[in-house]
Design an enzyme around this catalytic site. Structure first.
Site, mmCIF file in Angstrom:
data_model
loop_
_atom_site.group_PDB
_atom_site.id
_atom_site.type_symbol
_atom_site.label_atom_id
_atom_site.label_comp_id
_atom_site.label_asym_id
_atom_site.label_seq_id
_atom_site.Cartn_x
_atom_site.Cartn_y
_atom_site.Cartn_z
ATOM 1 N N LYS A 184 -23.689 58.554 -142.012
ATOM 2 C CA LYS A 184 -23.457 57.476 -142.860
ATOM 3 C C LYS A 184 -23.235 57.537 -144.189
ATOM 4 O O LYS A 184 -22.489 56.708 -144.978
ATOM 5 C CB LYS A 184 -24.349 56.342 -142.603
ATOM 6 N N LYS A 204 -27.549 63.096 -147.876
ATOM 7 C CA LYS A 204 -27.286 62.192 -149.091
ATOM 8 C C LYS A 204 -27.193 63.151 -150.125
ATOM 9 O O LYS A 204 -26.197 62.634 -151.145
ATOM 10 C CB LYS A 204 -28.754 61.618 -149.330
ATOM 11 N N GLY A 240 -32.593 52.549 -143.077
ATOM 12 C CA GLY A 240 -34.034 52.499 -142.883
ATOM 13 C C GLY A 240 -34.430 50.903 -142.516
ATOM 14 O O GLY A 240 -33.686 50.177 -141.829
ATOM 15 N N ASN A 241 -35.441 50.673 -143.544
ATOM 16 C CA ASN A 241 -35.994 49.231 -143.282
ATOM 17 C C ASN A 241 -35.058 48.078 -143.926
ATOM 18 O O ASN A 241 -35.666 47.080 -143.845
ATOM 19 C CB ASN A 241 -37.397 49.228 -144.091
ATOM 20 N N LYS A 298 -26.075 66.211 -133.732
ATOM 21 C CA LYS A 298 -26.588 64.855 -134.016
ATOM 22 C C LYS A 298 -27.355 64.346 -132.780
ATOM 23 O O LYS A 298 -26.751 63.959 -131.876
ATOM 24 C CB LYS A 298 -25.595 63.958 -134.701
#
Length: 314
Positions: free
Chosen positions: A214, A276, A11-12, A129
């Site tokens: 990931k 996750k 993300g960020n 994906k």
């Protein structure tokens, strides 16, 4: 006493949703991220890093798509390798500068990592994906005629190419990664899930058109390096059930069994928190001591147990 920790950046940490994606923006983001990593070092954590590459590999695919009349497009495995080099460099130079400013002498190395997947993995036959740009219905039809891509309609936003996302089983460079980590270096490895490769009967490795998740890669890498903690940095402060609904419930602490229960009940979608939590389960079942899921802004509070979501064995 030093604690080994695997940090998975997403993300960020590298590219915020509001950014245009310029090199200057990404270097500024990695600089801020590097300051956090160095503070972890100062608090006696020995760190290995991995990172996402979704926006970056999407941009590379878009560039090839728009220039395909003059520049031959590269296959997906090569594009993932390109992002590993680009993001690895940005993290390296940012970390080197942050280390120097803090007076810490430590080497930083990024490794172009090939992630092995099983050639009989059934997920290789199930493209799921989404990657790359959005297409109109007409463009999608043309792509289907000109390529062997699988293209689907994506949530009413247009049409996108989808590729398989097999599970990682190892790393071609795993002995080098572990050797460098054990020697005290900060190692950046398996960016974007790693370059997906299969080993065929002749003993040679071959890149494939796929994307390895990931988070699954981070869990496998953490187990390889025998880290006590897997720290997953994402865009939300903590894990929640009924996310985005009026009855959303934030979860501060979970046991392994509770994580499994909520996953099986469908509270963690595959396109969001699901990978996750699956990775958390894999890591803890392989001997990991703790998983923390939080935003980069809350790292230190989360390590103290007063922010984020901490998941532990039963």
């Amino acid at each position: 006493m030093t604690t080994n920790i695997m940090v998975s950046l997403g993300g960020n940490a590298i590219l915020k949703h509001s950014d245009k994606g310029t090199a200057e923006e990404q270097l500024e983001n990695t600089r801020k991220t590097s300051d956090v990593i160095v503070k972890l070092l100062e608090n006696d954590y020995h760190i290995a890093l991995t990172h996402g590459n979704g926006p970056q590999v999407g941009d590379i695919l878009l560039v090839y798509d728009r220039s395909k009349e003059t520049i031959p497009p590269m296959p997906l495995d090569v594009c993932v390798a390109q992002t590993q080099g680009m993001i690895g460099y940005m993290l390296q130079i940012s970390l080197q500068n942050s280390l120097k400013d803090s007076g810490i002498e430590k080497s930083v190395v990024s490794i172009i990592t090939q992630t092995m997947v099983h050639q009989e993995d059934p997920l290789l036959q199930k493209p799921s994906k989404p990657i790359g740009p959005f297409y109109t219905a007409l463009e999608a039809s043309k792509c289907r005629e000109e390529t062997d891509w699988t293209i689907i309609e994506d949530s009413g936003r247009g049409y996108r190419r989808v590729v398989p996302s097999p599970l990682p089983i190892g790393f071609v460079e795993q002995y080098s990664i572990k050797s460098l980590f054990d020697s005290g270096d900060i190692v950046i490895a398996a960016g974007g899930g790693g370059i997906p490769v299969i080993e065929k009967e002749d003993g040679n490795f071959y890149g494939i058109e796929a994307v390895v998740d990931k988070d699954h890669t981070a869990a496998l890498l953490a187990s390889l390096l025998n880290t006590e903690i897997l720290l997953i940095l994402t865009d939300v402060d903590r894990v929640a059930i009924n996310y985005g609904k009026p009855d959303q419930e934030d979860l501060n602490r979970l046991t392994l069994d509770e994580a499994k229960k909520y996953l099986n009940l469908g509270f963690f979608p595959s396109g969001n928190m699901g990978p996750k939590i699956e990775s958390t389960i894999d890591f803890l079942e392989n001997g990991g001591k703790k998983v923390i899921i939080t935003s980069i802004e809350n790292v230190f509070d989360a390590l103290e147990g007063v922010a984020g979501t901490t998941i532990t064995p039963n």
